[in-house]
Scaffold this motif. Structure first.
Motif, PDB file in Angstrom:
ATOM      1  N   SER A 156     -19.293  13.168 -32.932  1.00 32.38           N
ATOM      2  CA  SER A 156     -20.533  12.999 -32.171  1.00 32.38           C
ATOM      3  C   SER A 156     -20.488  11.686 -31.398  1.00 32.38           C
ATOM      4  O   SER A 156     -19.889  10.706 -31.834  1.00 32.38           O
ATOM      5  N   PRO A 157     -21.164  11.642 -30.251  1.00 25.00           N
ATOM      6  CA  PRO A 157     -21.166  10.413 -29.458  1.00 25.00           C
ATOM      7  C   PRO A 157     -22.124   9.362 -30.015  1.00 25.00           C
ATOM      8  O   PRO A 157     -22.970   9.658 -30.861  1.00 25.00           O
ATOM      9  N   ILE A 158     -21.988   8.173 -29.505  1.00 27.27           N
ATOM     10  CA  ILE A 158     -22.892   7.067 -29.802  1.00 27.27           C
ATOM     11  C   ILE A 158     -23.806   6.924 -28.582  1.00 27.27           C
ATOM     12  O   ILE A 158     -23.334   6.886 -27.440  1.00 27.27           O
ATOM     13  N   GLY A 159     -25.101   6.840 -28.811  1.00 21.06           N
ATOM     14  CA  GLY A 159     -26.055   6.651 -27.724  1.00 21.06           C
ATOM     15  C   GLY A 159     -26.285   5.179 -27.462  1.00 21.06           C
ATOM     16  O   GLY A 159     -26.362   4.371 -28.389  1.00 21.06           O
ATOM     17  N   VAL A 160     -26.375   4.815 -26.193  1.00 17.79           N
ATOM     18  CA  VAL A 160     -26.651   3.434 -25.781  1.00 17.79           C
ATOM     19  C   VAL A 160     -27.750   3.508 -24.738  1.00 17.79           C
ATOM     20  O   VAL A 160     -27.644   4.288 -23.789  1.00 17.79           O
ATOM     21  N   PHE A 161     -28.810   2.689 -24.905  1.00 17.96           N
ATOM     22  CA  PHE A 161     -29.843   2.723 -23.869  1.00 17.96           C
ATOM     23  C   PHE A 161     -30.380   1.359 -23.506  1.00 17.96           C
ATOM     24  O   PHE A 161     -30.329   0.414 -24.272  1.00 17.96           O
ATOM     25  N   ASP A 162     -30.870   1.307 -22.285  1.00 16.76           N
ATOM     26  CA  ASP A 162     -31.509   0.123 -21.722  1.00 16.76           C
ATOM     27  C   ASP A 162     -32.584   0.609 -20.768  1.00 16.76           C
ATOM     28  O   ASP A 162     -32.576   1.770 -20.353  1.00 16.76           O
ATOM     29  N   SER A 163     -33.478  -0.292 -20.406  1.00 19.87           N
ATOM     30  CA  SER A 163     -34.517   0.075 -19.446  1.00 19.87           C
ATOM     31  C   SER A 163     -33.945   0.175 -18.037  1.00 19.87           C
ATOM     32  O   SER A 163     -34.599   0.699 -17.149  1.00 19.87           O
ATOM     33  N   GLY A 164     -32.760  -0.317 -17.842  1.00 23.20           N
ATOM     34  CA  GLY A 164     -32.137  -0.287 -16.525  1.00 23.20           C
ATOM     35  C   GLY A 164     -30.630  -0.205 -16.646  1.00 23.20           C
ATOM     36  O   GLY A 164     -30.100   0.557 -17.442  1.00 23.20           O
ATOM     37  N   LEU A 165     -29.968  -1.042 -15.873  1.00 23.63           N
ATOM     38  CA  LEU A 165     -28.511  -0.972 -15.815  1.00 23.63           C
ATOM     39  C   LEU A 165     -27.810  -2.108 -16.561  1.00 23.63           C
ATOM     40  O   LEU A 165     -26.606  -2.072 -16.745  1.00 23.63           O
ATOM     41  N   GLY A 166     -28.562  -3.098 -17.011  1.00 24.30           N
ATOM     42  CA  GLY A 166     -27.964  -4.234 -17.706  1.00 24.30           C
ATOM     43  C   GLY A 166     -27.211  -3.838 -18.962  1.00 24.30           C
ATOM     44  O   GLY A 166     -26.236  -4.479 -19.338  1.00 24.30           O
ATOM     45  N   GLY A 167     -27.648  -2.782 -19.614  1.00 26.43           N
ATOM     46  CA  GLY A 167     -27.004  -2.313 -20.832  1.00 26.43           C
ATOM     47  C   GLY A 167     -25.601  -1.791 -20.610  1.00 26.43           C
ATOM     48  O   GLY A 167     -24.853  -1.573 -21.570  1.00 26.43           O
ATOM     49  N   SER A 199     -18.459  -3.281 -23.420  1.00 28.20           N
ATOM     50  CA  SER A 199     -17.915  -3.968 -24.597  1.00 28.20           C
ATOM     51  C   SER A 199     -17.667  -2.997 -25.737  1.00 28.20           C
ATOM     52  O   SER A 199     -16.643  -3.085 -26.428  1.00 28.20           O
ATOM     53  N   LEU A 200     -18.588  -2.067 -25.938  1.00 22.53           N
ATOM     54  CA  LEU A 200     -18.415  -1.069 -26.993  1.00 22.53           C
ATOM     55  C   LEU A 200     -17.193  -0.198 -26.736  1.00 22.53           C
ATOM     56  O   LEU A 200     -16.454   0.133 -27.666  1.00 22.53           O
ATOM     57  N   GLU A 201     -16.996   0.177 -25.477  1.00 20.16           N
ATOM     58  CA  GLU A 201     -15.833   1.000 -25.133  1.00 20.16           C
ATOM     59  C   GLU A 201     -14.526   0.263 -25.423  1.00 20.16           C
ATOM     60  O   GLU A 201     -13.542   0.877 -25.822  1.00 20.16           O
ATOM     61  N   LYS A 202     -14.526  -1.063 -25.250  1.00  9.74           N
ATOM     62  CA  LYS A 202     -13.326  -1.853 -25.546  1.00  9.74           C
ATOM     63  C   LYS A 202     -13.059  -1.921 -27.042  1.00  9.74           C
ATOM     64  O   LYS A 202     -11.919  -1.797 -27.476  1.00  9.74           O
ATOM     65  N   ILE A 203     -14.103  -2.152 -27.835  1.00 14.94           N
ATOM     66  CA  ILE A 203     -13.872  -2.325 -29.274  1.00 14.94           C
ATOM     67  C   ILE A 203     -13.836  -1.001 -30.035  1.00 14.94           C
ATOM     68  O   ILE A 203     -13.335  -0.962 -31.155  1.00 14.94           O
ATOM     69  N   LEU A 204     -14.323   0.071 -29.405  1.00 15.80           N
ATOM     70  CA  LEU A 204     -14.309   1.399 -30.033  1.00 15.80           C
ATOM     71  C   LEU A 204     -13.705   2.419 -29.065  1.00 15.80           C
ATOM     72  O   LEU A 204     -14.375   3.359 -28.626  1.00 15.80           O
ATOM     73  N   PRO A 205     -12.422   2.249 -28.718  1.00 10.77           N
ATOM     74  CA  PRO A 205     -11.823   3.078 -27.665  1.00 10.77           C
ATOM     75  C   PRO A 205     -11.739   4.572 -27.992  1.00 10.77           C
ATOM     76  O   PRO A 205     -11.621   5.387 -27.073  1.00 10.77           O
ATOM     77  N   LYS A 206     -11.827   4.939 -29.236  1.00  7.97           N
ATOM     78  CA  LYS A 206     -11.723   6.361 -29.597  1.00  7.97           C
ATOM     79  C   LYS A 206     -13.080   7.054 -29.679  1.00  7.97           C
ATOM     80  O   LYS A 206     -13.144   8.247 -29.926  1.00  7.97           O
ATOM     81  N   GLU A 207     -14.147   6.307 -29.463  1.00  8.17           N
ATOM     82  CA  GLU A 207     -15.494   6.866 -29.523  1.00  8.17           C
ATOM     83  C   GLU A 207     -15.934   7.364 -28.146  1.00  8.17           C
ATOM     84  O   GLU A 207     -15.468   6.879 -27.124  1.00  8.17           O
ATOM     85  N   SER A 208     -16.864   8.313 -28.156  1.00  8.21           N
ATOM     86  CA  SER A 208     -17.493   8.739 -26.905  1.00  8.21           C
ATOM     87  C   SER A 208     -18.933   8.238 -26.916  1.00  8.21           C
ATOM     88  O   SER A 208     -19.518   8.007 -27.979  1.00  8.21           O
TER      89      SER A 208
END
Length: 189
Positions: free
Chosen positions: A10-21, A27-36
């Motif tokens: 299953s994927p990991i959800g990431v949210f922000d009120s805009g684009l700053g997130g 950073s998450l993609e770098k430290i968790l390269p096998k995750e979606s």
């Protein structure tokens, strides 16, 4: 409490009120390269910083519910305002691993501050929540905190005006108070 069912793929959800997130996502993609990941930028309601706490909580719940329909296995609240205002409410309402951006910022700042004076800048809601001050108290930090609301930073950044005389003047006005302190660490809340 809303319980979830997911599998390791299953994927990991990431949210922000805009684009700053997106910087958090990168950073998450770098430290968790096998995750979606699924990213939700709530540009329809940006900025959260001037909205009521109940509105920010409602928006955050709606986003978490969206992620649950996509079977996410964890959610990262990459929005400082949502982290400061809605995190605890979400944590109490959902049975899914939730991560905010307040606690890691506080722990890191506490570790690196030599003067033990930390500054926090953020939206009105973020600053008024005192989430950073409370988080420092939770870890029994000996740091003092100066928090300053900087509501114009979000629209300046979102409009692409970060490297303009207007941005420099606004930053000088907001950050002037820090010149009177020995603050050596600044949290961009």
């Amino acid at each position: 409490m809303v319980t979830t069912k997911f599998i390791s793929e299953s994927p990991i959800g990431v949210f922000d009120s805009g684009l700053g997130g997106l910087t958090v996502l990168k950073s998450l993609e770098k430290i968790l390269p096998k995750e979606s990941f699924i990213y939700f930028g709530d540009t329809a309601h940006v900025p959260y910083g001037s909205k009521s706490a109940s509105t920010v909580i409602r928006y955050s719940r709606d986003i978490v519910d969206f992620f649950l329909t996509h079977n996410t296995k964890a959610i990262v609240i990459a929005c400082n305002t949502a982290s400061a205002v809605a995190y605890q409410e979400l944590k109490n309402s959902y049975d899914i691993p939730l991560f905010d951006v307040v606690a890691p910022s506080v722990e890191y700042s506490n570790d690196i501050s030599r003067t033990r004076k930390i500054g926090v800048i953020g939206t009105y809601n973020t600053i008024n929540s005192k989430a950073y001050t409370k988080s420092l108290a939770d870890i029994k930090s000996d740091c003092s905190v100066v928090e300053i609301a900087c509501p114009l930073f979000v629209p300046i950044i979102e409009e692409g005006w970060s490297n303009t005389p207007i941005a420099r003047e606004v930053a000088h006005t907001y950050l002037h108070e820090f010149q009177k302190t020995e603050t050596d660490t600044l949290i961009l809340g």
